[in-house]
Design a protein around this motif. Structure first.
Motif, PDB file in Angstrom:
ATOM      1  N   GLY A 129       0.810  -1.201   0.000  1.00 17.79           N
ATOM      2  CA  GLY A 129       0.000   0.000   0.000  1.00 17.79           C
ATOM      3  C   GLY A 129       0.846   1.253   0.000  1.00 17.79           C
ATOM      4  N   ILE A 130       0.187   2.386   0.272  1.00 20.15           N
ATOM      5  CA  ILE A 130       0.836   3.691   0.288  1.00 20.15           C
ATOM      6  C   ILE A 130       0.687   4.289   1.689  1.00 20.15           C
ATOM      7  CG2 ILE A 130       0.952   5.983  -0.760  1.00 20.15           C
ATOM      8  CD1 ILE A 130       1.539   3.817  -2.742  1.00 20.15           C
ATOM      9  N   GLU A 165       8.238   2.343  -9.680  1.00 17.88           N
ATOM     10  CA  GLU A 165       7.204   2.155  -8.671  1.00 17.88           C
ATOM     11  C   GLU A 165       6.682   0.723  -8.736  1.00 17.88           C
ATOM     12  OE1 GLU A 165       2.992   4.258  -7.310  1.00 17.88           O
ATOM     13  OE2 GLU A 165       4.166   5.042  -8.979  1.00 17.88           O
ATOM     14  N   ASN A 166       6.470   0.143  -7.554  1.00 16.96           N
ATOM     15  CA  ASN A 166       5.966  -1.230  -7.403  1.00 16.96           C
ATOM     16  C   ASN A 166       6.952  -2.281  -7.911  1.00 16.96           C
ATOM     17  OD1 ASN A 166       3.646   0.002  -6.448  1.00 16.96           O
ATOM     18  ND2 ASN A 166       2.600  -0.123  -8.438  1.00 16.96           N
ATOM     19  N   SER A 167       8.188  -1.873  -8.191  1.00 12.61           N
ATOM     20  CA  SER A 167       9.179  -2.828  -8.688  1.00 12.61           C
ATOM     21  C   SER A 167      10.026  -3.359  -7.538  1.00 12.61           C
ATOM     22  CB  SER A 167      10.079  -2.163  -9.727  1.00 12.61           C
ATOM     23  OG  SER A 167      11.138  -3.026 -10.085  1.00 12.61           O
ATOM     24  N   ARG A 168      10.454  -4.601  -7.694  1.00  4.57           N
ATOM     25  CA  ARG A 168      11.333  -5.208  -6.694  1.00  4.57           C
ATOM     26  C   ARG A 168      12.800  -4.906  -6.962  1.00  4.57           C
ATOM     27  NH1 ARG A 168       8.981 -10.218  -4.329  1.00  4.57           N
ATOM     28  NH2 ARG A 168       6.767 -10.239  -4.805  1.00  4.57           N
ATOM     29  N   PHE A 169      13.080  -4.314  -8.103  1.00  5.98           N
ATOM     30  CA  PHE A 169      14.463  -4.088  -8.530  1.00  5.98           C
ATOM     31  C   PHE A 169      14.850  -2.632  -8.318  1.00  5.98           C
ATOM     32  CE2 PHE A 169      17.431  -2.823 -11.954  1.00  5.98           C
ATOM     33  CZ  PHE A 169      18.501  -3.639 -11.627  1.00  5.98           C
ATOM     34  N   LYS A 170      16.099  -2.413  -7.890  1.00  8.35           N
ATOM     35  CA  LYS A 170      16.619  -1.072  -7.701  1.00  8.35           C
ATOM     36  C   LYS A 170      18.103  -1.082  -8.026  1.00  8.35           C
ATOM     37  CE  LYS A 170      17.266   2.497  -4.123  1.00  8.35           C
ATOM     38  NZ  LYS A 170      17.012   2.852  -2.703  1.00  8.35           N
ATOM     39  N   ILE A 171      18.573  -0.053  -8.709  1.00  8.53           N
ATOM     40  CA  ILE A 171      20.001   0.053  -8.998  1.00  8.53           C
ATOM     41  C   ILE A 171      20.425   1.512  -8.889  1.00  8.53           C
ATOM     42  CG2 ILE A 171      19.724   0.297 -11.503  1.00  8.53           C
ATOM     43  CD1 ILE A 171      22.303  -1.505 -11.688  1.00  8.53           C
ATOM     44  N   LYS A 172      21.615   1.716  -8.362  1.00  7.11           N
ATOM     45  CA  LYS A 172      22.147   3.053  -8.126  1.00  7.11           C
ATOM     46  C   LYS A 172      23.547   3.140  -8.716  1.00  7.11           C
ATOM     47  CE  LYS A 172      22.936   6.328  -4.295  1.00  7.11           C
ATOM     48  NZ  LYS A 172      22.837   6.494  -2.812  1.00  7.11           N
ATOM     49  N   THR A 195       9.117   2.367   3.171  1.00  6.20           N
ATOM     50  CA  THR A 195       8.454   2.828   1.959  1.00  6.20           C
ATOM     51  C   THR A 195       9.471   3.446   1.007  1.00  6.20           C
ATOM     52  OG1 THR A 195       7.980   4.971   2.966  1.00  6.20           O
ATOM     53  CG2 THR A 195       6.282   3.273   3.175  1.00  6.20           C
ATOM     54  N   ASN A 196       9.127   3.436  -0.290  1.00  7.53           N
ATOM     55  CA  ASN A 196       9.996   4.091  -1.268  1.00  7.53           C
ATOM     56  C   ASN A 196       9.603   5.559  -1.416  1.00  7.53           C
ATOM     57  OD1 ASN A 196       7.696   4.150  -2.860  1.00  7.53           O
ATOM     58  ND2 ASN A 196       8.405   2.609  -4.324  1.00  7.53           N
ATOM     59  N   ASN A 197      10.150   6.225  -2.420  1.00  8.95           N
ATOM     60  CA  ASN A 197       9.902   7.661  -2.546  1.00  8.95           C
ATOM     61  C   ASN A 197       8.472   8.002  -2.974  1.00  8.95           C
ATOM     62  OD1 ASN A 197       9.933   6.996  -5.276  1.00  8.95           O
ATOM     63  ND2 ASN A 197      12.002   7.778  -5.603  1.00  8.95           N
ATOM     64  N   LYS A 198       7.690   6.985  -3.300  1.00 11.00           N
ATOM     65  CA  LYS A 198       6.270   7.189  -3.586  1.00 11.00           C
ATOM     66  C   LYS A 198       5.387   6.783  -2.407  1.00 11.00           C
ATOM     67  CE  LYS A 198       6.687   8.649  -7.839  1.00 11.00           C
ATOM     68  NZ  LYS A 198       6.267  10.017  -8.217  1.00 11.00           N
ATOM     69  N   GLY A 199       6.024   6.451  -1.286  1.00 10.72           N
ATOM     70  CA  GLY A 199       5.272   6.013  -0.122  1.00 10.72           C
ATOM     71  C   GLY A 199       4.847   4.565  -0.186  1.00 10.72           C
ATOM     72  N   TYR A 200       5.282   3.830  -1.231  1.00 12.94           N
ATOM     73  CA  TYR A 200       4.829   2.454  -1.437  1.00 12.94           C
ATOM     74  C   TYR A 200       5.662   1.477  -0.598  1.00 12.94           C
ATOM     75  CZ  TYR A 200       3.958  -2.020  -3.736  1.00 12.94           C
ATOM     76  OH  TYR A 200       3.643  -3.332  -3.987  1.00 12.94           O
ATOM     77  N   TYR A 201       4.995   0.439  -0.102  1.00 14.53           N
ATOM     78  CA  TYR A 201       5.671  -0.618   0.645  1.00 14.53           C
ATOM     79  C   TYR A 201       5.061  -1.958   0.260  1.00 14.53           C
ATOM     80  CZ  TYR A 201       1.522  -1.314   3.523  1.00 14.53           C
ATOM     81  OH  TYR A 201       0.250  -1.612   3.929  1.00 14.53           O
ATOM     82  N   MET A 202       5.803  -3.024   0.514  1.00 11.02           N
ATOM     83  CA  MET A 202       5.287  -4.383   0.419  1.00 11.02           C
ATOM     84  C   MET A 202       5.987  -5.219   1.485  1.00 11.02           C
ATOM     85  SD  MET A 202       5.107  -7.122  -2.736  1.00 11.02           S
ATOM     86  CE  MET A 202       6.856  -7.470  -2.678  1.00 11.02           C
TER      87      MET A 202
END
Length: 808
Positions: free
Chosen positions: A28-29, A358-365, A54-61
């Protein structure tokens, strides 16, 4: 043996990653009352503290075990907590959106109870709320660290962890590795540390057994995350030791955020309390900025920059040092001629780009950074000294004065040292959330350029004879003249998997491996590491954890340069195998929360590069010719001894020994002898209290006790450093008053003070008991009697400091 250990590790790693079970999940958010998504809000199980952000959109899982009831806590700093009772069916995914109401004081207890760092052996909790109120000559994050791990010098921000040297500590800020000046010899010269505590939002500090994602050092890692502000704010701080200003803010659409910090430090007031009198003119200043911009829902970029300008000018005049026992005391009087001028200028810049749909499980920096330091230290100081025995008979008229002179002479120190270091780095960090597995990976390429010129000598004279005496020529006590210019490339990387074996988080593990290759010496390093944590299904809130692995430290320039200034470019990495076993217990006493953390550890060391301490400078032999070991235990207790006033105590026992493997036939090297950082016992304590009927008036006390470090004559062998400095004992006390609180304004609406959130005033007393702590010794030899006397070089005495802090 290393290949067999690595093979076993790989088998264990892949057996862990094959674990699988059915699961449910909530997502959710999380927003505030204005509907704005909250970045880095906590979503966690109330019992175990295991959760996510949460991420930068407030989303969590968050995954949960099906057919089992959980109480999930949603929290964000400055907002009220929300609790939701959740029971999922097998395979069920439920959407739960949450709105958090603003409340300044609600998150305190939750952060103590649900701190995710509980599952990591070696992790030390640092309470950032104490940074501004703790009485300390250093202050900042390092002031908290030195209370936790011990200290022998209140003038430096450097620290030694579990038998390691100052050079064995990693520091990161927002995933960028941070460097410090190289030529600094004493805490007097040392400027500001890179970390600006006004800009910090979170700190992870590990004193051993840290994960594979962290770099190649052997003792500790300090991982700092700077703030991501949501609105305009700032602070101004002023004291007798310096001043600071910080500003933070965000655009209306929250896409752009910024942090700016400027600091100025002048410890002239502090240095004047030292035994050596003269004209001190230190000037340390820096400016730092961090800007973050969210391009869209997938990409964001971040840039950080820092410029530090450090100057130290010193014209010594006189020094008097008295020492001895009740019936036999001595005094050294020194009269100086000459001066010192040092300059340490450093620049750091970094930029990163993060891809996280958004809603993705993948992140790269992706990261790129550059560091440059231009340093020089120049001094030409002659000290004419008289050394004598004091009258200790109180019935004599000359009691306390020199009754007989034992010798006189001169010591002339000269240096012209110049150093330029450039470090360029590119790399990436990635992660993938695969249900019960959180996989992280990364790699870096680093190019280092060194340009160094060293020219130092010391001439000693006693009774008109040079020391060491040679009738045929004039001999120096030491003479160094060297130059080096070279560059090299290093490639490093890691992969690790953080595993939850069940959604309740009772058994978790992290298994990973690092690699490092140096083009300079052709050495390839493989460092497997494993961390495990288990929370029994007990009524008591207890977590047990274990960490083990290889920790190897490739040489940087300082380690390559030997005691004569020669550079060994074929020097190999120092290596260690470490085991850390610990437990974490959260409990309540007198209705207030407490945390008890206890650990034991062992380090097996080989390919060591032996070193000595010269004040705060670490000087190496430039050879991999030693083995050693370190073992010990630590206990830390955090809690509200007084309601709503958190205090803590840290106690450590340790033994660190080394042995030279290439003894060259010298008998003393055949046996183990103490490491220079062999601190057998330490105690650090912070205590806070307030007036019973007014919490706006508080008292803060720091206490440090640390066993003395090994020491010996400078011309002797390393194994002769079996004497000990006196134990380090220090008490600092501070009194603070909240002069203005935005929550209780009584001034007119048009008042200037409407722009302020709070005003704090503090009175600090450093070294309350005025204990004369000894940092090192000056060795004086009398050619007449052939005796050598160790004359103590002492640190600061009692001193007052006034401080004002404005938050707006």
């Amino acid at each position: 043996m290393l290949q067999r250990s690595f093979s076993l590790f790989i088998i264990f790693f892949f057996s862990l990653t094959c674990a699988y079970a059915q699961h449910g999940a909530i997502s959710g958010i999380v927003r505030d009352e204005k509907g704005k998504p909250l970045d880095q809000a906590v979503v966690a199980d109330e019992v175990t503290g295991i959760g996510t952000y949460t991420n930068n959109k407030g989303y969590y899982m968050l995954e949960l075990t099906p057919d089992k009831s959980f109480t999930i806590i949603f929290g964000y700093a400055g907002h009220e907590l929300q609790r939701k009772r959740i029971l999922l069916a097998s395979g069920e995914t439920r959407t739960i959106d949450v709105v958090l109401k603003e409340n300044i004081n609600e998150l305190k207890e939750f952060t103590k109870r649900s701190d995710h760092r509980r599952v990591e052996a070696g992790s030390v909790y640092l309470d950032l709320t104490k940074v501004d109120v703790m009485p300390s000559t250093i202050g900042g994050v390092e002031g908290l660290i030195k209370l936790a791990v011990g200290s022998h010098d209140e003038l430096t921000s450097q620290y030694s962890v579990r038998g390691g040297s100052y050079d064995e500590n990693l520091v990161y800020v927002n995933d960028f590795e941070i460097y410090r000046p190289f030529l600094v010899r004493s805490g007097q010269q040392e400027g500001l540390s890179f970390i600006n505590s006004d800009l910090v939002s979170n700190v992870n500090f590990s004193v051993g057994g840290f994960q594979a994602k962290y770099g190649d050092k052997m003792s500790s890692v300090l991982d700092v995350t700077y703030k991501r502000p949501t609105h305009f704010a700032g602070s101004v701080s002023m004291s007798l030791l310096g001043a600071s200003l910080h500003l933070e803010g965000a655009s209306k659409n929250q896409k752009l955020t910024y942090l700016i910090g400027a600091r100025q430090k002048s410890n002239q007031y502090l240095l004047q309390s030292q035994p050596t009198k003269g004209v001190y003119n230190p000037s340390f200043s820096d400016i730092q900025a961090l800007v973050n911009y969210r391009i869209n829902g997938k990409w964001e970029i971040e840039a950080i920059g820092n410029y530090a300008r450090n100057r130290f000018t010193f014209v010594p005049e006189t020094m008097t040092s008295s020492f001895g026992v009740l019936n036999q005391a001595y005094q050294l009087d020194v009269f100086y001629n000459g001066s010192e001028y040092d300059q340490f200028d450093s620049r750091f810049g970094g930029i990163s780009a993060t891809y996280h749909p958004e809603n993705s499980r993948f992140k790269i920096k992706f990261l790129a950074s550059g560091f440059q330091t231009n340093e020089f230290q120049t001094y030409d100081i002659t000290g004419q000294y008289n050394f004598g025995e004091l009258q200790t008979d109180m019935s004599k008229a000359n009691f306390g004065q020199i009754k007989s002179y034992l010798g006189s002479g001169a010591i002339e120190d000269f240096a012209r040292d110049y150093l330029t270091v450039n470090v360029g780095d590119v790399g990436f960090r990635g992660s993938y959330n695969a249900n019960k597995h959180f996989i992280q990976f990364g790699a870096n390429g680093t190019v280092t350029s060194i340009n160094d010129n060293l020219h130092e000598w010391e001439l000693r004279d006693s009774a008109a004879f040079a020391q060491p005496y040679d009738p045929n020529q004039l001999r120096m006590a030491y003479f160094f003249n060297s130059a080096a210019s070279f560059n090299y490339t290093r490639i490093s990387g890691f992969v690790q998997d953080n595993i939850n074996f069940d959604s309740s988080g009772r058994f978790t593990a992290s298994a990973g491996v690092r690699f490092n290759y140096s083009q300079l010496n052709g050495e390839t390093l493989i460092s497997p590491r494993v961390q495990m944590a288990y929370k029994p299904e007990w009524e008591k809130d207890v977590v047990f954890n274990l960490s083990t692995g290889l920790y190897e430290q490739p040489p940087f320039y300082r380690e390559m340069r030997d005691l004569q200034g020669n550079v060994n470019m074929q020097l190999k990495a120092q290596k260690s195998y470490q085991v850390v076993l610990g437990g974490d217990y959260n409990f309540k006493m007198y209705g207030r929360p407490f945390k008890l953390k206890a650990e034991v550890y062992y380090k097996d060391l080989w390919d060591l590069d032996p070193y000595i301490y010269d004040n705060v400078q670490v000087k190496y032999t430039g050879k991999n010719d030693a083995i050693g070991y370190v073992y010990g235990g630590e206990v830390r207790l955090y809690g509200d001894l007084v309601k709503d006033a958190t205090s803590f105590i840290s106690i450590g026992l340790m033994k660190g020994m080394q042995k030279i493997t290439d003894s060259a036939g010298i008998p003393g090297y055949a046996n183990y002898f103490p490491l220079p950082s062999d601190q057998r016992f330490m105690l650090g304590m912070y205590f806070e209290d307030y007036l019973p009927r007014n919490k706006n008036f508080k008292v803060h006390i720091n206490l440090i006790y640390a066993d003395g470090l090994p020491v010996g004559p400078p011309s002797g062998h390393l194994y002769q450093d079996v004497l000990r400095l006196p134990s380090y004992k220090r008490v600092d006390i501070g009194f603070s008053a909240l002069l203005l609180d935005a929550a209780r304004r009584e001034h007119p609406a048009h008042s200037f003070f409407n722009n302020l959130k709070s005003i704090w005033a503090s009175l600090e007393v450093f070294n309350l008991l005025s204990i004369q702590n000894t940092l090192s010794y000056t060795w004086i030899q009398d050619d007449t009697s052939q005796k050598t006397f160790a004359v103590p070089n002492r640190l600061t005495s009692r001193l007052l400091n006034l401080k004002l802090l404005f938050n707006f």
